[in-house]
Design an enzyme around this catalytic site. Structure first.
Site, PDB file in Angstrom:
ATOM      1  CE  LYS A 115      -1.687   1.736   3.998  1.00  0.00           C
ATOM      2  NZ  LYS A 115      -1.412   3.175   4.134  1.00  0.00           N
ATOM      3  CG  ASN A 116       2.433   2.793   3.549  1.00  0.00           C
ATOM      4  OD1 ASN A 116       1.258   3.065   3.352  1.00  0.00           O
ATOM      5  ND2 ASN A 116       2.963   2.704   4.761  1.00  0.00           N
ATOM      6  CB  CYS A 130      -3.924  11.469  12.161  1.00  0.00           C
ATOM      7  SG  CYS A 130      -3.584   9.739  12.024  1.00  0.00           S
ATOM      8  NE  ARG A 178       0.515  10.258  10.271  1.00  0.00           N
ATOM      9  CZ  ARG A 178       0.120   9.187   9.606  1.00  0.00           C
ATOM     10  NH1 ARG A 178      -1.018   8.625   9.895  1.00  0.00           N
ATOM     11  NH2 ARG A 178       0.851   8.687   8.643  1.00  0.00           N
ATOM     12  CG  ASP A 226       3.001   1.492   9.522  1.00  0.00           C
ATOM     13  OD1 ASP A 226       2.593   2.340  10.337  1.00  0.00           O
ATOM     14  OD2 ASP A 226       3.126   1.732   8.308  1.00  0.00           O
ATOM     15  NE  ARG A 245      -7.254   4.564   5.698  1.00  0.00           N
ATOM     16  CZ  ARG A 245      -6.266   4.861   6.545  1.00  0.00           C
ATOM     17  NH1 ARG A 245      -6.497   4.970   7.824  1.00  0.00           N
ATOM     18  NH2 ARG A 245      -5.039   5.067   6.110  1.00  0.00           N
TER      19      ARG A 245
HETATM   20  C1  UD1 Z   1       4.374   6.976   6.548  1.00  0.00           C
HETATM   21  C2  UD1 Z   1       3.522   5.748   6.304  1.00  0.00           C
HETATM   22  C3  UD1 Z   1       2.948   5.240   7.622  1.00  0.00           C
HETATM   23  C4  UD1 Z   1       4.068   5.016   8.628  1.00  0.00           C
HETATM   24  C5  UD1 Z   1       4.947   6.252   8.751  1.00  0.00           C
HETATM   25  C6  UD1 Z   1       6.161   6.034   9.625  1.00  0.00           C
HETATM   26  C7  UD1 Z   1       2.690   6.103   4.055  1.00  0.00           C
HETATM   27  C8  UD1 Z   1       1.531   6.419   3.174  1.00  0.00           C
HETATM   28  N1  UD1 Z   1       2.462   6.110   5.376  1.00  0.00           N
HETATM   29  O1  UD1 Z   1       3.534   7.993   7.069  1.00  0.00           O
HETATM   30  O2  UD1 Z   1       2.262   4.021   7.364  1.00  0.00           O
HETATM   31  O3  UD1 Z   1       3.496   4.739   9.897  1.00  0.00           O
HETATM   32  O4  UD1 Z   1       5.416   6.669   7.458  1.00  0.00           O
HETATM   33  O5  UD1 Z   1       6.908   4.956   9.145  1.00  0.00           O
HETATM   34  O6  UD1 Z   1       3.763   5.808   3.588  1.00  0.00           O
HETATM   35  N2  UD1 Z   1       6.640  14.825  10.697  1.00  0.00           N
HETATM   36  C9  UD1 Z   1       6.781  16.170  10.956  1.00  0.00           C
HETATM   37  N3  UD1 Z   1       6.652  17.058   9.909  1.00  0.00           N
HETATM   38  C10 UD1 Z   1       6.396  16.643   8.633  1.00  0.00           C
HETATM   39  C11 UD1 Z   1       6.276  15.266   8.380  1.00  0.00           C
HETATM   40  C12 UD1 Z   1       6.406  14.373   9.433  1.00  0.00           C
HETATM   41  O7  UD1 Z   1       6.989  16.571  12.096  1.00  0.00           O
HETATM   42  O8  UD1 Z   1       6.292  17.488   7.736  1.00  0.00           O
HETATM   43  C13 UD1 Z   1       6.760  13.842  11.818  1.00  0.00           C
HETATM   44  C14 UD1 Z   1       5.464  13.058  12.053  1.00  0.00           C
HETATM   45  O9  UD1 Z   1       4.563  13.768  12.882  1.00  0.00           O
HETATM   46  C15 UD1 Z   1       5.981  11.801  12.717  1.00  0.00           C
HETATM   47  C16 UD1 Z   1       7.344  11.592  12.005  1.00  0.00           C
HETATM   48  O10 UD1 Z   1       7.674  12.842  11.428  1.00  0.00           O
HETATM   49  O11 UD1 Z   1       6.190  12.002  14.086  1.00  0.00           O
HETATM   50  C17 UD1 Z   1       7.334  10.543  10.911  1.00  0.00           C
HETATM   51  O12 UD1 Z   1       6.224  10.746  10.073  1.00  0.00           O
HETATM   52  P1  UD1 Z   1       6.252  10.393   8.512  1.00  0.00           P
HETATM   53  O13 UD1 Z   1       7.409   9.518   8.196  1.00  0.00           O
HETATM   54  O14 UD1 Z   1       6.114  11.663   7.753  1.00  0.00           O
HETATM   55  O15 UD1 Z   1       4.912   9.556   8.354  1.00  0.00           O
HETATM   56  P2  UD1 Z   1       4.030   9.506   7.058  1.00  0.00           P
HETATM   57  O16 UD1 Z   1       4.892   9.745   5.881  1.00  0.00           O
HETATM   58  O17 UD1 Z   1       2.811  10.351   7.254  1.00  0.00           O
END
Ligand code: UD1
Length: 421
Positions: A22-23, A117, A122, A306, A398
């Site tokens: 999925k990811n 979320c 996030r 995850d 989902r």
């Molecule tokens: C992706 C995965 C999700 C997985 C996560 C962590 C997808 C579609 N989803 O989510 O399944 O659980 O990686 O492996 O691939 N953060 C910030 N600022 C930002 C972006 C992130 O502070 O602009 C923080 C987030 O709040 C979190 C951390 O960085 O604490 C990691 O998040 P991130 O790797 O961005 O998660 P996703 O990409 O949303």
């Protein structure tokens, strides 16, 4: 609203094939926006987030076809609008992945802010800061991100935090930028690597994916390509935990065991006998109760957040005490209170949960709070005595392709009920 009814009934046995990741599929579908020529994808999982992504692209004027069960063709020649509406973004946060491709190819994007979320705040500040340093003008208005750029230019970007979709968004944007972009402290997740492979097949110039430094040399346009999505490592690991928690023996096929090293280490510590081949992994508990394992979540190649909820379910019925620390998301223990309803003993304090394994869990009505939490409740229910009814199972739909069908084929007594019993 659909619910799942599960009756714990002993060891799972047999063979099961996993779907595409999925990811990886979600960013790759969005990569279709970067070209006016068709992107043909195979091994795309059949699940709701993929359907949402296809709908999102469709309402932008992109032609999206599903010629076979696991295939999707995305063709964005007729892209009409760069808008991602709130109704779609709120059901799938990964919708933010259209932002980079839209600004890069279309010159503007109007993407609803995802909002909070269940598992944490996030934010998407790193996605926005990266695009700004590539020359995009960004404003926030009425709950929307408005981004604009005649042509993005290459930039040197150092991420404050490792972000998976942030890395993907900026890597996609950089493929069409003027000059070189360097992404430092980039995510190393296999799904980032798979996206880079797909972009390269489209003609992008990328090196370093899978390491903390990715270099992208922008090109004028991207072309048609075929890409096969890599196997889903989280589905693979979830099915292995299903085998372990029921003291069973299961072979998971059409996968890549090298993607789940950190999880296999923990399952071996739990007492599982594990053997792997190029495209399969087999787990045998030899009828034994698992030993409790301790872990903390980290970006890849560390233990994946995850899989945290699923390992917590395993610890609930294991012998001994397991300590689980969640370092990625600040509120990712929602499943703990539901697991307690089955008789689990879990103490949560801040980012740490201490789980004291119980000899038996007993079935109860439960509520799923997010995607991976729903999987952990399903796993715990397989190991509990009696019946468990899990509400809000749409979270599972989902992100898992037919999880209940796959578990049923391994011998689980699991069925979907369309309305309350
Ligand atoms: C992706 C995965 C999700 C997985 C996560 C962590 C997808 C579609 N989803 O989510 O399944 O659980 O990686 O492996 O691939 N953060 C910030 N600022 C930002 C972006 C992130 O502070 O602009 C923080 C987030 O709040 C979190 C951390 O960085 O604490 C990691 O998040 P991130 O790797 O961005 O998660 P996703 O990409 O949303």
């Amino acid at each position: 609203m659909d619910k799942l009814l599960i009756a714990g009934n002993g060891p799972l046995q047999g063979e099961v094939a996993v779907a595409g990741a999925k990811n990886a599929a979600l960013p790759i579908l969005c990569a279709g926006l970067l070209s006016d020529q068709p992107l043909q994808l195979s091994n795309v999982p059949r699940l709701w987030d993929v359907a949402t992504a296809c709908k999102l692209l469709g309402q932008m004027g992109v032609n999206v076809e599903r010629p076979a069960f696991d295939q999707v063709i995305v063709e964005a020649a007729g892209l009409t609008t760069g808008t991602a509406p709130y109704e779609l973004v709120r059901t799938m946060r990964a919708s933010i992945l259209v932002l980079g491709p839209l600004v890069a190819r279309h010159g503007e994007a109007h993407v609803s802010l995802p909002g909070g979320c269940a598992i944490g705040a996030r934010p998407v500040n790193l996605h926005l800061a990266g695009l700004e340093s590539m020359g995009a003008q960004i404003t926030l208005e009425g709950g929307f991100i408005n981004a604009r750029a005649a042509r993005l230019r290459g930039a040197h970007i150092v991420f404050d935090t490792v972000t998976v979709t942030g890395t993907e968004n900026l890597m996609m944007a950089a493929t069409l930028a003027d000059g070189q972009t360097v992404l430092e402290n980039a995510a190393r997740e296999p799904e980032v690597v798979d996206l880079a492979k797909c972009l390269r097949a489209m003609g992008a110039r990328i090196v370093g994916e899978g390491t903390p430094t990715i270099r992208i040399e922008g090109v004028a346009r991207l072309a048609a390509a075929h890409h096969r999505v890599l196997p889903d490592r989280i589905e693979t690991a979830t099915l292995l935990v299903a085998a372990a928690i029921t003291r069973g023996c299961v072979r998971v096929t059409r996968t890549d065991p090298t993607l789940i090293d950190a999880v296999l280490v923990k399952l071996r510590q739990a007492g599982a006998r594990i053997s792997t081949g190029d495209d399969h992994v087999e787990l045998d508990m030899r009828g034994r109760r698992p030993q409790a394992v301790s872990l903390h979540t980290l970006p890849y190649p560390g233990f994946p957040t995850d899989m945290q909820a699923q390992l917590m379910a395993l610890d609930c019925i294991a012998e001994g005490v397991g300590t689980i620390r969640e370092t990625i998301f600040e509120n990712r223990f929602m499943h703990a209170v539901e697991l307690q309803r089955l008789g689990a003993e879990i103490q949560v304090e801040g980012d740490t949960a201490v789980v004291t394994g119980q000899r038996r869990l007993t079935g109860a009505p439960l509520m799923a709070s997010d995607l991976r939490a729903s999987a952990s409740l399903v796993l715990a229910a397989l190991a509990a005595e009696g019946e468990t009814l899990i509400d809000r199972i749409y979270h599972m739909d989902r992100g898992y392709e037919n999880l209940e069908g796959k578990l049923a084929a391994l011998g689980a007594r699991i069925k979907r009920v369309a309305k309350p019993l």
